[in-house]
Design an enzyme around this catalytic site. Structure first.
Site, mmCIF file in Angstrom:
data_model
loop_
_atom_site.group_PDB
_atom_site.id
_atom_site.type_symbol
_atom_site.label_atom_id
_atom_site.label_comp_id
_atom_site.label_asym_id
_atom_site.label_seq_id
_atom_site.Cartn_x
_atom_site.Cartn_y
_atom_site.Cartn_z
ATOM 1 N N MET A 30 8.797 -0.352 3.511
ATOM 2 C CA MET A 30 10.254 -0.161 3.556
ATOM 3 C C MET A 30 10.664 0.288 4.953
ATOM 4 O O MET A 30 11.751 0.841 5.140
ATOM 5 C CB MET A 30 10.693 0.840 2.494
ATOM 6 C CG MET A 30 10.366 0.334 1.085
ATOM 7 S SD MET A 30 11.418 1.010 -0.221
ATOM 8 C CE MET A 30 11.103 2.750 -0.055
ATOM 9 N N LEU A 33 8.292 3.013 10.138
ATOM 10 C CA LEU A 33 6.831 2.968 10.151
ATOM 11 C C LEU A 33 6.231 4.202 10.840
ATOM 12 O O LEU A 33 6.669 4.591 11.919
ATOM 13 C CB LEU A 33 6.367 1.698 10.869
ATOM 14 C CG LEU A 33 6.903 0.381 10.280
ATOM 15 C CD1 LEU A 33 6.354 -0.805 11.063
ATOM 16 C CD2 LEU A 33 6.581 0.248 8.802
ATOM 17 N N GLY A 36 0.619 6.103 8.886
ATOM 18 C CA GLY A 36 0.060 5.581 7.628
ATOM 19 C C GLY A 36 0.267 4.071 7.525
ATOM 20 O O GLY A 36 -0.649 3.325 7.155
ATOM 21 N N HIS A 37 1.469 3.617 7.872
ATOM 22 C CA HIS A 37 1.718 2.164 7.857
ATOM 23 C C HIS A 37 0.860 1.459 8.905
ATOM 24 O O HIS A 37 0.347 0.362 8.667
ATOM 25 C CB HIS A 37 3.189 1.863 8.178
ATOM 26 C CG HIS A 37 4.175 2.411 7.206
ATOM 27 N ND1 HIS A 37 5.034 3.440 7.515
ATOM 28 C CD2 HIS A 37 4.452 2.069 5.926
ATOM 29 C CE1 HIS A 37 5.805 3.704 6.477
ATOM 30 N NE2 HIS A 37 5.471 2.888 5.495
ATOM 31 N N GLU A 148 -2.997 4.624 -0.304
ATOM 32 C CA GLU A 148 -3.437 5.426 -1.455
ATOM 33 C C GLU A 148 -2.552 6.643 -1.672
ATOM 34 O O GLU A 148 -2.635 7.306 -2.688
ATOM 35 C CB GLU A 148 -4.892 5.877 -1.252
ATOM 36 C CG GLU A 148 -5.859 4.730 -1.459
ATOM 37 C CD GLU A 148 -7.318 5.119 -1.278
ATOM 38 O OE1 GLU A 148 -7.592 6.260 -0.856
ATOM 39 O OE2 GLU A 148 -8.164 4.263 -1.547
ATOM 40 N N ASP A 150 0.537 6.636 -2.296
ATOM 41 C CA ASP A 150 1.316 6.286 -3.495
ATOM 42 C C ASP A 150 0.325 5.775 -4.541
ATOM 43 O O ASP A 150 0.289 4.584 -4.853
ATOM 44 C CB ASP A 150 2.357 5.229 -3.147
ATOM 45 C CG ASP A 150 3.358 5.751 -2.142
ATOM 46 O OD1 ASP A 150 4.108 6.671 -2.469
ATOM 47 O OD2 ASP A 150 3.361 5.259 -0.995
ATOM 48 N N GLN A 153 1.661 3.990 -7.598
ATOM 49 C CA GLN A 153 2.164 2.658 -7.221
ATOM 50 C C GLN A 153 0.996 1.676 -7.060
ATOM 51 O O GLN A 153 1.049 0.544 -7.541
ATOM 52 C CB GLN A 153 2.939 2.771 -5.912
ATOM 53 C CG GLN A 153 3.265 1.438 -5.258
ATOM 54 C CD GLN A 153 4.186 1.591 -4.069
ATOM 55 O OE1 GLN A 153 5.367 1.724 -4.241
ATOM 56 N NE2 GLN A 153 3.661 1.542 -2.857
ATOM 57 N N VAL A 176 -3.060 8.795 5.461
ATOM 58 C CA VAL A 176 -3.129 9.380 6.806
ATOM 59 C C VAL A 176 -2.340 10.689 6.755
ATOM 60 O O VAL A 176 -1.242 10.743 6.201
ATOM 61 C CB VAL A 176 -2.539 8.422 7.861
ATOM 62 C CG1 VAL A 176 -2.566 9.057 9.248
ATOM 63 C CG2 VAL A 176 -3.317 7.111 7.871
HETATM 64 O O1 PAF Z 1 5.518 1.807 -0.759
HETATM 65 C C1 PAF Z 1 6.562 1.243 -0.384
HETATM 66 O O2 PAF Z 1 6.976 1.347 0.765
HETATM 67 C C2 PAF Z 1 7.349 0.390 -1.366
HETATM 68 O O3 PAF Z 1 7.318 0.949 -2.640
HETATM 69 C C3 PAF Z 1 6.912 -1.083 -1.384
HETATM 70 C C4 PAF Z 1 5.472 -1.238 -1.855
HETATM 71 C C5 PAF Z 1 7.076 -1.682 -0.005
HETATM 72 C C6 PAF Z 1 7.794 -1.874 -2.361
HETATM 73 O O4 PAF Z 1 9.137 -1.807 -2.001
#
Ligand code: PAF
Length: 279
Positions: A30, A33, A36-37, A148, A150, A153, A176
């Site tokens: 989303m 960044l 972690g991203h 991990e 989330d 999720q 991270v």
């Molecule tokens: O973890 C996230 O940033 C969001 O939940 C995702 C997986 C991009 C879905 O919108």
């Protein structure tokens, strides 16, 4: 790096990559960044010929009183970071592109989505499942990378992929952390200075509960005492649950692979974290 905003252009760009047998790793985000991203992108870079990242603040996973409108949107900085980390393609769709008409189709991983965070954020994981399902259908990657941090999720998406036979492998990437242990999150930016100082206690409590369980404490009593410690430090604890990691149901004495999941608010900021371990 190419930036693409429509599904049609995404498919047209990916087609020759698919046809020439190049492997594609996909990192849905989303935006806003952080490290972690970036670790997801770096892991993707090591595993596949092409790295595709999406940035889409997905309205269907936010509740009516949640932070969809104020969620940090930092498109230019995000693009610069992705270029610096050698992503091949950024998919940056609008809400209208992703949801051109009201959805009549639901994707719901039923039981898993109602537990833990799902209990306090009704519909959240349905929104995540539907958007990830759509993104996977659009990009058709070989590999999906998710953090991990989330953990619920990740478990929901793994289950959706299994249940629907989606042709993609999933890799969870370790959380991270800041040097004081706080899990990196776009929402950490909402913390005030004093909340930021207290925030690492969430991870410290998870580690303390883990250690107590490893030393023989009953999981419920271990998490209950950490919940009390967090409340005393000013957290509004949503939950802290000791679960088996495969299906996130309560840990039984026979379970060996465990995860402690927690969510707590500090002021207006909802923090989540987890610790996985074997016993
Ligand atoms: O973890 C996230 O940033 C969001 O939940 C995702 C997986 C991009 C879905 O919108």
């Amino acid at each position: 790096m190419q930036t693409i905003k429509t599904v049609k252009a995404l498919r047209a760009t990916l087609r020759p990559w698919h046809q020439s047998g190049q492997s594609i790793a996909f990192v849905p985000t989303m935006g806003n960044l952080h490290a972690g991203h970036i670790k997801l992108v770096e892991t993707a870079r090591q595993q596949a010929d092409k790295v595709v990242v999406s940035i889409f603040v997905n309205p269907t996973q936010f509740g009516p009183n949640e932070d969809f409108a104020s969620y940090p949107r930092t498109e230019q900085q995000d693009q610069d970071k992705l270029v610096a980390h050698d992503a091949d393609l950024l998919f940056l769709p609008s809400v209208e592109e992703m949801y051109p008409q009201p959805l009549q189709t639901q994707v719901s991983v039923t039981t898993l989505s109602t537990l833990h965070c799902g209990a306090s954020r009704p519909g959240h994981f349905d929104g995540v499942a539907v958007v990830v399902c759509k993104l996977l259908n659009m990009a058709q990657p070989d590999l999906l990378l998710l953090g991990e941090k989330d953990f619920q999720q990740l478990t929901v998406i793994r289950r959706m992929i299994e249940d629907l036979n989606l042709p993609v492998s999933v890799q969870g990437v370790a959380t991270v952390r800041e040097t004081d242990g706080l899990a990196m999150s776009s929402r950490n930016g909402y913390l005030t200075t004093s909340e930021r100082q207290r925030a690492p206690l969430l991870y410290q409590s998870l580690l303390a509960a883990r250690d107590a369980i490893l030393q023989g404490a009953a999981p419920q009593s271990a998490v209950d005492s950490e919940s009390a410690r967090l409340q005393a430090a000013g957290f509004a604890v949503d939950y802290i649950h000791a679960c088996r990691s495969s299906d996130l149901l309560p840990a039984t004495p026979d379970d060996k692979q465990l995860v402690i999941l927690a969510a707590a608010k500090l002021g207006k900021t909802r923090l989540i974290d987890n610790v996985c371990f074997s016993r």
